[in-house]
Design a protein around this motif. Structure first.
Motif, mmCIF file in Angstrom:
data_model
loop_
_atom_site.group_PDB
_atom_site.id
_atom_site.type_symbol
_atom_site.label_atom_id
_atom_site.label_comp_id
_atom_site.label_asym_id
_atom_site.label_seq_id
_atom_site.Cartn_x
_atom_site.Cartn_y
_atom_site.Cartn_z
ATOM 1 N N TYR A 120 26.190 46.996 44.619
ATOM 2 C CA TYR A 120 25.220 46.746 43.552
ATOM 3 C C TYR A 120 24.662 48.051 42.994
ATOM 4 O O TYR A 120 24.384 48.149 41.792
ATOM 5 N N LEU A 121 24.496 49.050 43.849
ATOM 6 C CA LEU A 121 24.019 50.349 43.368
ATOM 7 C C LEU A 121 25.030 50.968 42.408
ATOM 8 O O LEU A 121 24.676 51.460 41.332
ATOM 9 N N GLY A 122 26.301 50.949 42.790
ATOM 10 C CA GLY A 122 27.334 51.489 41.920
ATOM 11 C C GLY A 122 27.431 50.728 40.605
ATOM 12 O O GLY A 122 27.569 51.334 39.533
ATOM 13 N N CYS A 123 27.335 49.403 40.682
ATOM 14 C CA CYS A 123 27.409 48.592 39.460
ATOM 15 C C CYS A 123 26.211 48.868 38.556
ATOM 16 O O CYS A 123 26.352 48.931 37.317
ATOM 17 N N ALA A 124 25.024 49.019 39.149
ATOM 18 C CA ALA A 124 23.827 49.311 38.361
ATOM 19 C C ALA A 124 23.956 50.663 37.662
ATOM 20 O O ALA A 124 23.562 50.811 36.491
ATOM 21 N N CYS A 125 24.503 51.642 38.348
ATOM 22 C CA CYS A 125 24.695 52.962 37.732
ATOM 23 C C CYS A 125 25.679 52.884 36.570
ATOM 24 O O CYS A 125 25.464 53.489 35.508
ATOM 25 N N TYR A 126 26.765 52.139 36.753
ATOM 26 C CA TYR A 126 27.739 51.962 35.675
ATOM 27 C C TYR A 126 27.085 51.282 34.475
ATOM 28 O O TYR A 126 27.261 51.712 33.327
ATOM 29 N N ALA A 127 26.315 50.223 34.733
ATOM 30 C CA ALA A 127 25.652 49.509 33.638
ATOM 31 C C ALA A 127 24.651 50.410 32.921
ATOM 32 O O ALA A 127 24.509 50.343 31.698
ATOM 33 N N LEU A 128 23.950 51.263 33.674
ATOM 34 C CA LEU A 128 22.979 52.178 33.063
ATOM 35 C C LEU A 128 23.677 53.160 32.126
ATOM 36 O O LEU A 128 23.193 53.435 31.017
ATOM 37 N N MET A 171 26.477 52.652 30.562
ATOM 38 C CA MET A 171 26.890 51.889 29.383
ATOM 39 C C MET A 171 25.718 51.669 28.439
ATOM 40 O O MET A 171 25.835 51.813 27.223
ATOM 41 N N ALA A 172 24.564 51.321 29.000
ATOM 42 C CA ALA A 172 23.389 51.034 28.177
ATOM 43 C C ALA A 172 22.924 52.256 27.401
ATOM 44 O O ALA A 172 22.431 52.138 26.273
ATOM 45 N N THR A 229 24.816 55.222 26.741
ATOM 46 C CA THR A 229 25.775 56.109 26.072
ATOM 47 C C THR A 229 26.858 55.419 25.269
ATOM 48 O O THR A 229 27.494 56.076 24.433
ATOM 49 N N ASP A 230 27.131 54.130 25.480
ATOM 50 C CA ASP A 230 28.300 53.533 24.833
ATOM 51 C C ASP A 230 28.076 53.343 23.336
ATOM 52 O O ASP A 230 26.980 53.029 22.881
ATOM 53 N N LYS A 231 29.149 53.520 22.570
ATOM 54 C CA LYS A 231 29.058 53.400 21.118
ATOM 55 C C LYS A 231 29.019 51.949 20.649
ATOM 56 O O LYS A 231 28.579 51.669 19.523
ATOM 57 N N HIS A 232 29.454 51.010 21.485
ATOM 58 C CA HIS A 232 29.475 49.605 21.099
ATOM 59 C C HIS A 232 28.112 48.967 21.351
ATOM 60 O O HIS A 232 27.572 49.046 22.465
ATOM 61 N N PHE A 233 27.573 48.309 20.328
ATOM 62 C CA PHE A 233 26.255 47.687 20.466
ATOM 63 C C PHE A 233 26.266 46.626 21.568
ATOM 64 O O PHE A 233 25.348 46.563 22.393
ATOM 65 N N TRP A 268 24.677 44.517 26.928
ATOM 66 C CA TRP A 268 25.072 44.065 28.263
ATOM 67 C C TRP A 268 24.553 45.028 29.328
ATOM 68 O O TRP A 268 24.021 44.602 30.358
ATOM 69 N N GLY A 269 24.675 46.338 29.084
ATOM 70 C CA GLY A 269 24.243 47.313 30.067
ATOM 71 C C GLY A 269 22.776 47.186 30.402
ATOM 72 O O GLY A 269 22.380 47.277 31.570
ATOM 73 N N GLY A 270 21.918 46.952 29.382
ATOM 74 C CA GLY A 270 20.494 46.808 29.644
ATOM 75 C C GLY A 270 20.195 45.618 30.534
ATOM 76 O O GLY A 270 19.424 45.726 31.505
ATOM 77 N N PHE A 271 20.795 44.473 30.224
ATOM 78 C CA PHE A 271 20.590 43.293 31.061
ATOM 79 C C PHE A 271 21.207 43.484 32.445
ATOM 80 O O PHE A 271 20.633 43.080 33.463
#
Length: 451
Positions: free
Chosen positions: A36-44, A46-47, A49-53, A58-61
């Protein structure tokens, strides 16, 4: 015959895979926390830096969902002697990710798509749905209007762009039919978004597979890998076709493993006619049928597979064969009038980018990997659903990593199928109706039946 064969206990796993499972099983909560820690870091990432809205939404949620799961897991780790209760089940963390990290962003993006638009533009910062969603919805409308889901690129009165292409088989357009037939108002457009159809088909396929194989309980680790891993959660909220395809692949495996070879061939023909990436599953399913039921059953199922494939593909080809070849064959392989955007920096793409020699090397590696998987199938043909799912996962992993035009997101097939391996092996090693060790405080399995 199929039920009796499937109810036989499979030998305990040995080798590297078995040792890895054993190591992970000794400290499940610690592994959960790291996951879960690794997944949370990945989502953060994405939230922020990613160019796709849609990816950022998704990253924020997802940060919140994985964070809640991590906090709950840490609570379990810090209170090992507390009284058993439902709130102490490991499934609470899985549920938090499912609701906060998957359902909530999907609903948000569905509603926002109808209020703010963003389709049919090259500005990724405006997309509330990935292009495959609106392309498949257009394919359904085009199919109803012209008899083919493919635009005639050569007949366009302008230069073609990447969004003009529908790089799928004709069956994929079915997922866009609800919107084409029932859409038109903001409310119905939300309900008939293709992502809803993808999610429903994936869920139905999973439930049907579990019922067919009479899985008594689902291991948490299998659910984490297949359902709430970032690849699945992100795809669920922003796109979805790959989840429907992998769900149908899993259903094909379940049907073949329970000796329903005709239905397996039918399902496999439909999924392959939706997206060609499912073709390796057809090969593995054929070996599974042959190893369980023999050559005659394989011949009969092959006739069904070829017949259904021809039935759904030939009429579309006859309407406009040039468009079919351009969309389904040339564009995905990088030979269409517009270059495919599938260029994730995976090994095959990186090797090919060094020049013509690199391209040849990448293709040789891909062919070698395919032959290695084929040799594995010949020497040790699959006999259970877990066997087949593992071989498909390995084959698709090799294809995704080594092909010269691919997407990182295709690894969702690998994660879901590996999760299915864990679920199906749990079924094979635990007699129906028995309780799994460790199901109390940590809530390892979730029961599907009380019989």
């Amino acid at each position: 015959m199929g039920t009796q064969a499937q109810q036989g206990a499979e030998p305990a796993p040995v080798g590297a895979f078995g040792r890895m499972r054993s190591a992970l099983g000794r400290r499940p909560l610690a592994v959960d926390a790291l996951l879960y820690l690794g997944c949370a870091c990945y989502a953060l990432v994405m939230a922020l830096t990613d160019k796709h809205f849609g990816y950022r939404v998704w990253g924020g949620f997802a940060v919140a969902g994985y964070g809640l799961a991590l906090v709950h897991t840490c609570w379990l780790l810090l209170t090992p002697n507390a009284r058993h209760s439902r709130s102490r089940s490991r499934w609470v963390g899985v549920g938090a990710v499912g609701v906060v990290g998957m359902l909530a962003p999907m609903v948000t993006l569905l509603v926002r798509r109808e209020t703010s638009g963003g389709d049919w533009t090259d500005a990724e910062g405006l997309w509330n749905a990935q292009p495959e969603v609106w392309v498949i919805e257009r394919a359904a409308s085009t199919l109803l209007d012209s008899g083919t889901p493919y635009l005639d690129i050569a007949a366009l009165d302008r230069a073609p762009n990447v969004h003009d292409y529908t790089p799928y088989g004709p069956v994929m357009a079915v997922f866009g039919l609800p919107r084409a037939l029932l859409g038109g108002s903001p409310f119905t457009d939300v309900l008939t978004d293709a992502r809803v159809a993808f999610a429903l088909v994936a869920a139905v396929c999973v439930v049907a597979s579990l019922r067919l194989l009479r899985v008594p309980s689902i291991p948490v680790r299998g659910a984490q890998l297949a359902a709430v891993f970032p690849l699945t959660a992100l795809t669920w909220a922003t796109a979805g076709p790959d989840l429907a395809i992998v769900g149908l692949i899993v259903l094909t495996v379940a049907l073949a493993a329970t000796d329903r070879s005709g239905w397996a061939a039918l399902t496999c023909a439909l999924v392959t006619s939706a997206k060609l990436i499912a073709a390796p599953a057809a090969v593995v399913a054929g070996f599974l049928v042959a190893s369980r039921l023999g050559g005659r059953a394989l011949a009969r199922s092959s006739v069904v597979f070829v017949g259904v494939t021809a039935l759904v593909t030939v009429p579309v080809c006859l309407v406009n064969p040039r468009a079919f070849v351009e969309h389904v064959l040339l564009f995905p392989s990088g030979l269409g009038e517009v270059a495919s955007p599938a260029e994730s920096p995976l090994p095959g793409r990186l090797i090919a980018s060094t020049g013509p020699v690199g391209t040849v090397i990448a293709l040789v590696l891909l062919v070698a990997a395919g032959l290695a998987v084929l040799l594995w199938l010949v020497r040790r043909p699959p006999r259970t659903a877990a066997d087949a799912a593992l071989r498909i996962a390995v084959g698709l992993a090799a294809f995704t990593l080594l092909t010269t035009a691919t997407r990182f997101g295709y690894l969702v097939y690998v994660s879901v199928l590996l999760g299915a391996v864990l679920v199906f092996r749990n079924r094979a090693t635990a007699p129906l109706g028995t309780d799994e060790p460790g199901s109390g405080t940590h809530g390892d399995p979730v029961p599907l039946t009380s019989s």
